[in-house]
Scaffold this motif. Structure first.
Motif, PDB file in Angstrom:
ATOM      1  N   GLN A  77      23.676 -28.807  18.643  1.00  0.00           N
ATOM      2  CA  GLN A  77      24.786 -27.927  18.310  1.00  0.00           C
ATOM      3  C   GLN A  77      25.109 -28.000  16.818  1.00  0.00           C
ATOM      4  N   VAL A  88      25.236 -24.962  14.127  1.00  0.00           N
ATOM      5  CA  VAL A  88      26.352 -24.646  13.230  1.00  0.00           C
ATOM      6  C   VAL A  88      25.864 -24.591  11.796  1.00  0.00           C
ATOM      7  N   LEU A 126      24.043 -21.398  11.212  1.00  0.00           N
ATOM      8  CA  LEU A 126      25.007 -20.298  11.107  1.00  0.00           C
ATOM      9  C   LEU A 126      25.638 -20.267   9.711  1.00  0.00           C
ATOM     10  N   GLY A 127      26.021 -21.457   9.232  1.00  0.00           N
ATOM     11  CA  GLY A 127      26.646 -21.550   7.919  1.00  0.00           C
ATOM     12  C   GLY A 127      25.693 -21.075   6.825  1.00  0.00           C
ATOM     13  N   PHE A 148      23.296 -18.986   7.190  1.00  0.00           N
ATOM     14  CA  PHE A 148      23.180 -17.536   7.341  1.00  0.00           C
ATOM     15  C   PHE A 148      24.368 -16.829   6.688  1.00  0.00           C
ATOM     16  N   ALA A 149      25.573 -17.390   6.925  1.00  0.00           N
ATOM     17  CA  ALA A 149      26.776 -16.775   6.365  1.00  0.00           C
ATOM     18  C   ALA A 149      26.728 -16.786   4.836  1.00  0.00           C
ATOM     19  N   ILE A 150      26.185 -17.872   4.269  1.00  0.00           N
ATOM     20  CA  ILE A 150      26.120 -17.935   2.805  1.00  0.00           C
ATOM     21  C   ILE A 150      25.089 -16.949   2.262  1.00  0.00           C
ATOM     22  N   TYR A 189      24.395 -14.228   3.623  1.00  0.00           N
ATOM     23  CA  TYR A 189      25.052 -12.936   3.779  1.00  0.00           C
ATOM     24  C   TYR A 189      25.939 -12.635   2.571  1.00  0.00           C
ATOM     25  N   LEU A 190      26.684 -13.651   2.117  1.00  0.00           N
ATOM     26  CA  LEU A 190      27.528 -13.457   0.931  1.00  0.00           C
ATOM     27  C   LEU A 190      26.669 -13.125  -0.280  1.00  0.00           C
ATOM     28  N   PHE A 249      23.770 -11.604  -0.233  1.00  0.00           N
ATOM     29  CA  PHE A 249      23.349 -10.210  -0.028  1.00  0.00           C
ATOM     30  C   PHE A 249      24.478  -9.245  -0.403  1.00  0.00           C
ATOM     31  N   GLY A 306      46.208 -14.389  11.506  1.00  0.00           N
ATOM     32  CA  GLY A 306      44.920 -13.758  11.794  1.00  0.00           C
ATOM     33  C   GLY A 306      44.860 -12.248  11.796  1.00  0.00           C
ATOM     34  N   VAL A 343      28.127 -13.901  11.138  1.00  0.00           N
ATOM     35  CA  VAL A 343      28.961 -14.315  10.007  1.00  0.00           C
ATOM     36  C   VAL A 343      30.427 -14.403  10.442  1.00  0.00           C
ATOM     37  N   TYR A 347      30.865 -17.387  12.649  1.00  0.00           N
ATOM     38  CA  TYR A 347      30.905 -18.638  11.882  1.00  0.00           C
ATOM     39  C   TYR A 347      32.283 -18.854  11.258  1.00  0.00           C
ATOM     40  N   HIS A 397      33.947 -21.940  12.952  1.00  0.00           N
ATOM     41  CA  HIS A 397      33.465 -23.140  12.275  1.00  0.00           C
ATOM     42  C   HIS A 397      34.019 -23.385  10.877  1.00  0.00           C
ATOM     43  N   TRP A 406      37.117 -17.386   2.421  1.00  0.00           N
ATOM     44  CA  TRP A 406      36.046 -16.636   3.086  1.00  0.00           C
ATOM     45  C   TRP A 406      36.482 -15.213   3.377  1.00  0.00           C
ATOM     46  N   HIS A 464      24.364  -2.270   3.352  1.00  0.00           N
ATOM     47  CA  HIS A 464      25.108  -3.105   2.406  1.00  0.00           C
ATOM     48  C   HIS A 464      26.499  -2.530   2.165  1.00  0.00           C
ATOM     49  N   TYR A 491      35.689  -9.853  13.393  1.00  0.00           N
ATOM     50  CA  TYR A 491      36.469 -11.048  13.078  1.00  0.00           C
ATOM     51  C   TYR A 491      37.771 -11.062  13.875  1.00  0.00           C
ATOM     52  N   GLU A 525      38.863 -13.767  16.736  1.00  0.00           N
ATOM     53  CA  GLU A 525      40.025 -14.594  16.452  1.00  0.00           C
ATOM     54  C   GLU A 525      41.027 -14.556  17.615  1.00  0.00           C
TER      55      GLU A 525
END
Lengths: 280, 307
Positions: free
Chosen positions: A11, A15, A18-19, A21-23, A25-26, A28, A275, B109, B112, B116, B124, B183, B194, B198
């Motif tokens: 797990q 994670v 995933l992290g 991938f998210a970076i 993505y930023l 990109f 949120g 994304v 995450y 996480h 973010w 993009h 999101y 949430e």
């Protein structure tokens, strides 16, 4: 025991992936855009690697461009009027939707949000048809009317989320204590709603300032900045100064957006509503 | 729900005129009164123009004037002429591809960040939101710099020596349009997904774990179905505007990448056949609406089946 530990390790790896991938993505998301400021300092008329050295010449050239300054003035004029108008309309609408019970509320809200779900080209041409049918000349005012249409939904969304957590008893207390309706609005309602108003003003200004397609159809002989940029992008010799302009616009809108977000989030968390994002 | 019964405490009524006394008599009337300025603008600049657009699509352009006898000929043209049909199909194809790629990339994304990221969540969120608000035109134009003949990719590859001549397939084709739009609309996908993630009640996930469900099963049976409203919203807010995108095909599509919006613009510009342009616009609205409704229905049905 060990199978549990293995699962936990798996797990953690998940994670971590995933992290990563998210970076990516930023990267990109931001990398292509960052080439604009990069090449705006490049000492060459051609936008190509390798870089030729640092220069501020394009920024000087841009500042000396009267047509550009004129378009900038037009955009500021439209953006400011649109921000004020759509925020007032959005405030009245948001107040109505959050405070009063009325039949058909959902349908009305959906109708107000509708412009976000219609391609801008359709909005542009149909408003163009309207003004031509009325024989009304195209001007910055027709642009502003068109922009108001797409800005009101944003203003409504931001202000509704602000007013949703609004404690009605505060206004009632003020009225009970003898303040009249106007002073109650000015001294109780307004300060509480202020962060939402400020954030709505900023965001609607940005939307109007950046909007191209509707202005493209409705601006007539007075171009807004994006319309001006669009016509200049055709000339390779003018590209560098467009990059300089673009870099400045990006910088300015980043600052405004962060500020608006900060205002809006602060407002929302004040009302203990985590949120929720006011968009769409 | 939040409405209180306080319309009579609201203000000393005698200060206002007869009209406002009338307005204050009922809750609903006050609400409508506050909404009326917005509604007037909406009818003037949205409803009336759309009605005119529909009317125009039934008329005929004759030289510089418009013949106002009703006819369906423009629609017949829109659906039978090869040029238009090809443009419609390409538009739907490109928009679908953009929608699918964007949602598939954005989902992990958003997942995450929601589950996480413990500290820095605000950072973010702001990073993911900024592009949504920054100049659309410039974001599209940036890709011309990346994909162009002397652009970033070609120049770098030539420098390293992997290729001798610029890759021509990067620019001026539908693929360039898909990449650029994916993009440009990235943040449209992130935010709705999101929000829906949430909102998920964490105790449901804990309950499933206690009852012996593994992570994948939990995701498949709880997280995914519950986040489906966000996925659907994301897909709609990407699909609908991309079918009307003008800038990207015009700047990066080349002759093989033009879409229906470019044709509509031409009808209202150089070709100067407004009725034809209106008919194309109406047809594309109708098509997009039908596809969207069907798609939303299908996704909801599929989600219901999982549970």
């Amino acid at each position: 025991m060990s199978s549990e530990r293995k699962a936990a390790a798996r797990q953690r790896r998940g994670v971590w992936a995933l992290g990563a991938f998210a970076i990516l993505y930023l990267v990109f998301l931001y990398l292509p855009v960052l080439f604009l400021p990069l090449f705006s300092f490049n000492d060459s008329r051609f936008i190509a690697f390798p870089l030729q050295g640092f220069t501020l010449a394009w920024y000087e050239e841009m500042l000396a461009d009267d047509a550009m300054l004129n378009a900038l003035g037009n955009s500021l004029q439209v953006g400011i009027s649109v921000a004020i108008l759509s925020t007032i309309l959005g405030l009245l609408g948001a107040k109505a939707v959050t405070r009063y019970a009325m039949p058909g509320k959902e349908a009305i809200t959906a109708f107000i949000m509708l412009p976000l779900f219609i391609p801008e080209i359709i909005l542009g041409i149909s408003i163009l048809i309207l003004w031509s049918a009325l024989d009304f000349p195209l001007s910055l005012m027709t642009v502003a009317m068109g922009h108001t249409l797409i800005c009101v939904p944003f203003a409504m969304a931001v202000l509704t989320s602000r007013l949703d957590g609004f404690d009605q008893s505060l206004e009632e207390a003020s009225l009970d204590l003898g303040e009249n309706a106007w002073m109650t609005f000015w001294r109780v309602t307004f300060p509480l709603v202020m962060p939402g108003i400020a954030s709505s003003l900023l965001l609607t200004f940005i939307v109007s300032f950046d909007e191209f397609l509707i202005a493209f159809f409705l601006s007539g002989t007075e171009p807004t900045l994006p319309v001006f940029m669009w016509s200049e992008l055709r000339f390779p010799s003018k590209l560098p100064r467009m990059l300089a302009l673009g870099a400045l616009i990006l910088l300015a809108s980043c600052v405004l957006v962060v500020f608006a977000e900060w205002l809006r989030r602060r407002g929302v968390s004040d009302a203990e509503r985590g949120g929720g994002y006011g968009i769409t | 729900m939040t409405a209180t019964t306080s319309s009579d405490v609201r203000a000393p009524t005698h200060r206002f005129g007869a009209l406002s006394r009338l307005l204050q008599r009922s809750e609903a009337a006050q609400g409508y009164a506050l909404l009326s300025p917005v509604m007037i603008i909406m009818f003037a600049v949205l409803a009336a123009p759309l009605v005119l657009l529909a009317l125009y699509s039934l008329w005929t352009q004759v030289g510089f004037t418009v013949d106002r006898t009703f006819t369906l000929d423009r629609y017949a043209d829109a659906f039978t002429r090869d040029t238009y049909r090809e443009l419609f199909l390409r538009t739907l194809w490109v928009s679908s591809l953009v929608t699918i790629t964007t949602v598939l990339i954005a989902y992990p994304v958003a997942y995450y960040v929601v589950f996480h990221v413990k500290r820095n969540k605000f950072v973010w969120l702001v990073l993911l939101t900024i592009p949504f608000w920054t100049s659309y035109l410039l974001r599209i134009f940036a890709w011309k710099i990346v994909l162009g003949y002397g652009g970033v990719i070609n120049a770098s590859l030539m420098r390293v020596g992997i290729i001798d001549a610029p890759l021509e397939f990067l620019l001026y084709n539908p693929t360039a349009v898909v990449i650029t739009l994916a993009h440009a609309y990235a943040t449209f996908a992130i935010l709705p997904i999101y929000v829906s993630l949430e909102k998920i009640d964490r105790s449901l996930l804990e309950a499933a774990a206690d009852l012996g469900d593994g992570p994948w099963r939990r995701f498949w049976r709880i997280t995914l179905p519950l986040s489906m409203p966000g996925v659907i919203a994301a897909a709609v807010v990407i699909f609908v505007p991309t079918t009307g995108d003008y800038v990207t095909p015009a700047l990066l599509g080349g002759p093989k990448g033009v879409m229906i919006a470019n044709m509509i613009q031409l009808q209202f510009g150089k070709i100067n056949d407004w009725p034809m342009g209106a008919a194309l616009a109406m047809s594309s609205i109708a098509m997009v609406a039908i596809i969207t409704v069907f798609f939303v229905w299908a996704l909801r049905y599929a989600t219901g089946r999982i549970r």
